[in-house]
Design an enzyme around this catalytic site. Sequence first.
Site, PDB file in Angstrom:
ATOM      1  N   ASP A 249     -28.328  -9.868 -11.492  1.00 23.32           N
ATOM      2  CA  ASP A 249     -29.430  -8.922 -11.549  1.00 23.32           C
ATOM      3  C   ASP A 249     -28.881  -7.504 -11.451  1.00 23.32           C
ATOM      4  OD1 ASP A 249     -32.022  -8.340 -11.855  1.00 23.32           O
ATOM      5  OD2 ASP A 249     -32.637  -8.774  -9.804  1.00 23.32           O
TER       6      ASP A 249
ATOM      7  N   CYS B 136     -44.381  -1.947  26.010  1.00 22.66           N
ATOM      8  CA  CYS B 136     -43.272  -2.756  25.513  1.00 22.66           C
ATOM      9  C   CYS B 136     -43.516  -4.223  25.879  1.00 22.66           C
ATOM     10  CB  CYS B 136     -41.954  -2.280  26.125  1.00 22.66           C
ATOM     11  SG  CYS B 136     -40.571  -3.350  25.681  1.00 22.66           S
TER      12      CYS B 136
ATOM     13  N   LYS C 117     -26.049 -20.337 -23.346  1.00 20.30           N
ATOM     14  CA  LYS C 117     -25.621 -19.837 -24.651  1.00 20.30           C
ATOM     15  C   LYS C 117     -24.954 -20.940 -25.449  1.00 20.30           C
ATOM     16  CE  LYS C 117     -24.609 -15.292 -22.724  1.00 20.30           C
ATOM     17  NZ  LYS C 117     -23.569 -14.350 -22.302  1.00 20.30           N
TER      18      LYS C 117
ATOM     19  N   GLU D 181       3.794   1.777  -1.040  1.00 17.27           N
ATOM     20  CA  GLU D 181       4.481   2.001  -2.310  1.00 17.27           C
ATOM     21  C   GLU D 181       3.497   2.532  -3.357  1.00 17.27           C
ATOM     22  OE1 GLU D 181       7.412  -0.484  -5.256  1.00 17.27           O
ATOM     23  OE2 GLU D 181       6.493  -1.527  -3.569  1.00 17.27           O
ATOM     24  N   TYR D 182       2.299   1.937  -3.345  1.00 21.76           N
ATOM     25  CA  TYR D 182       1.250   2.409  -4.255  1.00 21.76           C
ATOM     26  C   TYR D 182       0.965   3.889  -3.977  1.00 21.76           C
ATOM     27  CZ  TYR D 182      -3.191   2.881  -6.676  1.00 21.76           C
ATOM     28  OH  TYR D 182      -4.186   3.309  -7.517  1.00 21.76           O
ATOM     29  N   ASP D 183       0.821   4.202  -2.696  1.00 21.18           N
ATOM     30  CA  ASP D 183       0.480   5.576  -2.330  1.00 21.18           C
ATOM     31  C   ASP D 183       1.562   6.560  -2.761  1.00 21.18           C
ATOM     32  OD1 ASP D 183      -1.870   4.744  -1.331  1.00 21.18           O
ATOM     33  OD2 ASP D 183      -1.252   4.756   0.770  1.00 21.18           O
TER      34      ASP D 183
ATOM     35  N   ASP E 248       0.812  -1.221   0.000  1.00 18.82           N
ATOM     36  CA  ASP E 248       0.000   0.000   0.000  1.00 18.82           C
ATOM     37  C   ASP E 248       0.844   1.270   0.000  1.00 18.82           C
ATOM     38  OD1 ASP E 248      -2.104  -1.654   0.108  1.00 18.82           O
ATOM     39  OD2 ASP E 248      -2.902  -0.930   2.029  1.00 18.82           O
TER      40      ASP E 248
ATOM     41  N   TYR F 294     -19.478 -10.350 -20.347  1.00 18.50           N
ATOM     42  CA  TYR F 294     -19.841 -11.675 -20.850  1.00 18.50           C
ATOM     43  C   TYR F 294     -20.004 -11.798 -22.350  1.00 18.50           C
ATOM     44  CZ  TYR F 294     -24.335  -9.328 -19.898  1.00 18.50           C
ATOM     45  OH  TYR F 294     -25.352  -8.419 -19.816  1.00 18.50           O
TER      46      TYR F 294
ATOM     47  N   LYS G 156     -27.004 -15.263 -14.247  1.00 16.76           N
ATOM     48  CA  LYS G 156     -27.642 -14.043 -14.757  1.00 16.76           C
ATOM     49  C   LYS G 156     -27.673 -13.063 -13.593  1.00 16.76           C
ATOM     50  CE  LYS G 156     -31.648 -12.547 -17.438  1.00 16.76           C
ATOM     51  NZ  LYS G 156     -31.971 -11.343 -16.715  1.00 16.76           N
TER      52      LYS G 156
ATOM     53  N   CYS H 165     -39.806   1.848  22.897  1.00 19.54           N
ATOM     54  CA  CYS H 165     -39.772   1.637  24.330  1.00 19.54           C
ATOM     55  C   CYS H 165     -38.787   2.669  24.889  1.00 19.54           C
ATOM     56  CB  CYS H 165     -39.272   0.223  24.618  1.00 19.54           C
ATOM     57  SG  CYS H 165     -38.863  -0.024  26.339  1.00 19.54           S
TER      58      CYS H 165
ATOM     59  N   GLU I 226     -24.119 -19.605 -17.717  1.00 19.10           N
ATOM     60  CA  GLU I 226     -23.586 -18.450 -16.973  1.00 19.10           C
ATOM     61  C   GLU I 226     -24.619 -17.979 -15.963  1.00 19.10           C
ATOM     62  OE1 GLU I 226     -22.872 -15.398 -19.857  1.00 19.10           O
ATOM     63  OE2 GLU I 226     -21.140 -16.414 -20.705  1.00 19.10           O
TER      64      GLU I 226
ATOM     65  N   SER J 234     -32.489  -8.378 -25.981  1.00 15.07           N
ATOM     66  CA  SER J 234     -32.886  -8.944 -24.702  1.00 15.07           C
ATOM     67  C   SER J 234     -32.840 -10.469 -24.836  1.00 15.07           C
ATOM     68  CB  SER J 234     -34.281  -8.451 -24.400  1.00 15.07           C
ATOM     69  OG  SER J 234     -34.626  -8.838 -23.127  1.00 15.07           O
ATOM     70  N   LEU J 235     -33.259 -11.172 -23.812  1.00 18.83           N
ATOM     71  CA  LEU J 235     -33.277 -12.633 -23.865  1.00 18.83           C
ATOM     72  C   LEU J 235     -34.689 -13.117 -23.607  1.00 18.83           C
ATOM     73  CD1 LEU J 235     -30.146 -13.419 -21.662  1.00 18.83           C
ATOM     74  CD2 LEU J 235     -30.337 -13.802 -24.128  1.00 18.83           C
TER      75      LEU J 235
ATOM     76  N   CYS K 251     -34.766  -2.095  29.635  1.00 17.40           N
ATOM     77  CA  CYS K 251     -35.442  -3.192  28.949  1.00 17.40           C
ATOM     78  C   CYS K 251     -34.418  -4.265  28.524  1.00 17.40           C
ATOM     79  CB  CYS K 251     -36.133  -2.617  27.725  1.00 17.40           C
ATOM     80  SG  CYS K 251     -36.931  -3.815  26.669  1.00 17.40           S
TER      81      CYS K 251
ATOM     82  N   ARG L  70     -27.813   0.249 -21.947  1.00 13.18           N
ATOM     83  CA  ARG L  70     -28.506  -0.427 -23.029  1.00 13.18           C
ATOM     84  C   ARG L  70     -29.531   0.501 -23.678  1.00 13.18           C
ATOM     85  NH1 ARG L  70     -33.147  -3.748 -22.775  1.00 13.18           N
ATOM     86  NH2 ARG L  70     -33.244  -5.132 -24.562  1.00 13.18           N
TER      87      ARG L  70
ATOM     88  N   LYS M 125     -35.071 -18.452 -15.538  1.00 10.52           N
ATOM     89  CA  LYS M 125     -35.333 -17.727 -14.283  1.00 10.52           C
ATOM     90  C   LYS M 125     -35.575 -18.721 -13.157  1.00 10.52           C
ATOM     91  CE  LYS M 125     -35.518 -13.310 -15.426  1.00 10.52           C
ATOM     92  NZ  LYS M 125     -36.419 -12.362 -14.869  1.00 10.52           N
TER      93      LYS M 125
ATOM     94  N   CYS N  16     -40.587  -5.248  28.633  1.00  9.17           N
ATOM     95  CA  CYS N  16     -40.449  -4.710  29.986  1.00  9.17           C
ATOM     96  C   CYS N  16     -41.706  -4.005  30.473  1.00  9.17           C
ATOM     97  CB  CYS N  16     -39.245  -3.776  30.058  1.00  9.17           C
ATOM     98  SG  CYS N  16     -39.481  -2.290  29.089  1.00  9.17           S
TER      99      CYS N  16
HETATM  100  S1  IVH Z   1     -26.258 -12.138 -22.740  1.00  8.77           S
HETATM  101  C1  IVH Z   1     -28.125 -11.205 -26.759  1.00  8.77           C
HETATM  102  N1  IVH Z   1     -25.394 -12.992 -20.409  1.00  8.77           N
HETATM  103  O1  IVH Z   1     -29.912 -10.054 -18.776  1.00  8.77           O
HETATM  104  C2  IVH Z   1     -27.506 -11.597 -25.455  1.00  8.77           C
HETATM  105  N2  IVH Z   1     -27.038 -11.273 -20.422  1.00  8.77           N
HETATM  106  O2  IVH Z   1     -32.670 -10.418 -19.757  1.00  8.77           O
HETATM  107  C3  IVH Z   1     -27.827 -10.628 -24.401  1.00  8.77           C
HETATM  108  N3  IVH Z   1     -27.667 -10.468 -18.188  1.00  8.77           N
HETATM  109  O3  IVH Z   1     -29.902  -7.456 -21.124  1.00  8.77           O
HETATM  110  C4  IVH Z   1     -27.193 -10.717 -23.130  1.00  8.77           C
HETATM  111  N4  IVH Z   1     -26.331 -11.794 -17.060  1.00  8.77           N
HETATM  112  O4  IVH Z   1     -28.380  -7.184 -19.045  1.00  8.77           O
HETATM  113  C5  IVH Z   1     -26.227 -12.147 -21.050  1.00  8.77           C
HETATM  114  N5  IVH Z   1     -24.536 -13.844 -18.445  1.00  8.77           N
HETATM  115  C6  IVH Z   1     -25.334 -12.994 -19.067  1.00  8.77           C
HETATM  116  C7  IVH Z   1     -26.161 -12.078 -18.382  1.00  8.77           C
HETATM  117  C8  IVH Z   1     -27.010 -11.226 -19.086  1.00  8.77           C
HETATM  118  C9  IVH Z   1     -27.238 -10.824 -16.978  1.00  8.77           C
HETATM  119  C10 IVH Z   1     -28.706  -9.441 -18.432  1.00  8.77           C
HETATM  120  C11 IVH Z   1     -28.370  -8.494 -19.571  1.00  8.77           C
HETATM  121  C12 IVH Z   1     -29.506  -8.667 -20.547  1.00  8.77           C
HETATM  122  C13 IVH Z   1     -30.607  -9.215 -19.689  1.00  8.77           C
HETATM  123  C14 IVH Z   1     -31.587 -10.013 -20.531  1.00  8.77           C
END
Ligand code: IVH
Length: 701
Positions: A146, A435, A314, A60-62, A58, A251, A144, A453, A142, A107-108, A459, A165, A338, A438
């Site tokens: 959130d 309460c 995928k 040295e970094y600083d 650290d 990803y 997903k 309380c 992979e 989207s998926l 209490c 996006r 999901k 007590c």
């Molecule tokens: S692939 C065309 N990989 O989920 C392929 N998406 O519901 C598009 N997300 O918009 C994305 N983890 O924001 C991909 N391992 C993952 C992901 C992922 C989360 C999100 C991403 C996408 C949304 C679709």
Amino acid sequence: MSAKKKGATKSGATDAPVATTASLFGDEGNRDEYLALVAELLEHDRRYYVDNNPSIADVEYDQKKKRLDALEAAHPDWVVAHSPSKRVGHTPLSGFAKVERAVAMLSLDNTYSAEDLTDFYSRVMRGLQGAGDKRVPELVVEPKIDGIGIELTYKAGVFVLGATRGDGLIGEDVTQNLRTVKNLPMMLKEKVDLLVRGEVYMPRDGFDKLNAERLSAGEEPFKNPRNATGGTLKQLDSRIVAKRPLRVLLYEVVGEVPGIATHSGLLDYLRRLGLPVYPDTKTVGSLDALLADTKVWQDKRMSLPFDVDGLVLKVNDLSQREVLGFTARAPRWAIAYKFPAQQGTTKLLDVELGVGRTGVVTPVAVLAPVELAGTTVSRASMHNWDQIARLGVMVGDFVLVEKAGEIIPQIVAVVKERRVGRESELRAIPPPSHCPECGDVLIKRPGEVALRCPNTKPCPRQLREAITFFCNRDAMNISGLGDKLVEALVSARHIRDLADLFSLTKAQLLSLPRLGEKSADNVLFAIASGRAEATLSRFLTALGIHGIGWVWAQKIAEQYLSLEQLLRTPPDAVYRLLVGIHGFGEERAGAVRDYLSDPQSQALLRKFVSLGLSPTEPVASTGPLLGKTFCITGTLSKPRGDFQKRIESAGGKFTSSVTKKTSYLIVGAEPGEDKRAAAIKNSVPILDEAALEALLRGETP
Ligand code: IVH
């Protein structure tokens, strides 16, 4: 303290010789040296935040960071946008520019069951066979995460653009915000052009901490990590973003990479470039293996440091992806799976009363057990009686329960249709008057919805909660006092107030049922080390004064430096000083004054001191600014936080108000008149930025 990592050096880091101040600041440097230093520091950031494997100490970094800051201050025209100094944020924007992209972010499609997955797999097989490809497809599984989808652009290996996006084709330029994300590399290991997509998210522990801070600052907490991420990314002030614990994981690559034929190959390529890539991806070669893996994930997801709402499957072979192509909104070669529902309907059987550390009495729902996201839920939080009135909920009702942020289940609605014919079974939930622990009469503080309380007895339940809070890692950091032990100590009356922790004897511990010699020693050792390591700010946090989380506790500690000094100061004077601190506010300062002037807490604090606990706040022990206290007003050439860090690492103290104790007031553009007036009144010298730079270099201005 290190500007960056706060003592988190991993093993393997070496204590390299540290350059002297003279050799750091003595010469002007040249642009090549500056650019090399930028690249070197970025590589250290990457090793630290992406690889979790720092190769530098650290200090040295600083030192290197200081050299960079000095070069940037001396040559503002050299500064590059991807400099590590930009990680702390920049002046606020007035809005986000639009970014149009050539390849839409799609989207998926979602699936929810093994049958849906089987259908997807057969669709992929049929699609490939129709094109004459008889191979069994491999799939990459992979998580997903959130979070929020993003696209990053690197030119010649340098991060130049980050966009959301948006509607898929047009997103928003959030580059300035993304620069502050610590694990997002500003530079790749190779000088390539790259368009890469992934997710920005907030790890759960960071989310919890942020919400705790927001609550203690009287702000509305975020509903879940995804909302917190979205809200943060939309901030126009990137200095706020820099303080939020965002991370990215990548990803997908847009376009082809010569020599790479599979998705797993692309992920490896991203790793080689030094980018943070989704962890735990797996390639499966059959439907059975795929289904088995989804089961493994349902348990594994809870142990990950971030929220995962499903999986993404995928096709691995990129030429097969090409054959399968897209529908109007989603690729045919990928699908989201999901996890089972996070919401469910169940019956409210009863409402129990919980008493918290500060005496707040909360209604806790007792539910007929219901499966939510793989776990059985039988209790849920109902916050307060205003919430109960808002929902119009009664005992006996069927209610909709949801796991918010996947942790604490909440009642979100009443299924009113299911009351029909059962009206006589329903029972209202009136607020309690006493309460449950007590028997004290509950009170409501002005402006609050919570019932409390007043703890005049005292209490026992409140005391148990207060002890647990006191021992918390961010507070006194005393480990090993679990709920059962605390309960036993309180009911045996070995602990009647927080200070009794420090007079606890081995004999008292051994008198408790089922507590052996070794456990007793461990508990005493944990208490002793908590005492030894206590700083004033930790101690003040641990007291749990209303509205005083560690951020504000630190501000108080910076002003008084020791518990004894704080106790010597009249509570009204403490109030006056604290309200002068930017952001502290009358309510918080008032809570501190009330706490300090309350005879019960005065007695408690004196008892701590008499038991040998009189914590102090450490100050840096070397550096040209040792013992000097600085305050800044107006706008300087860099964010105030930058100067604060530099002042502190040079041994100085930074405060947000001018008092007699202030050594210098630094004045920038458009300064606040109050601070200037306070400086004149208290004969505090007023300096400009150049003079501060001189002081930082160890010269007299
Ligand atoms: S692939 C065309 N990989 O989920 C392929 N998406 O519901 C598009 N997300 O918009 C994305 N983890 O924001 C991909 N391992 C993952 C992901 C992922 C989360 C999100 C991403 C996408 C949304 C679709």
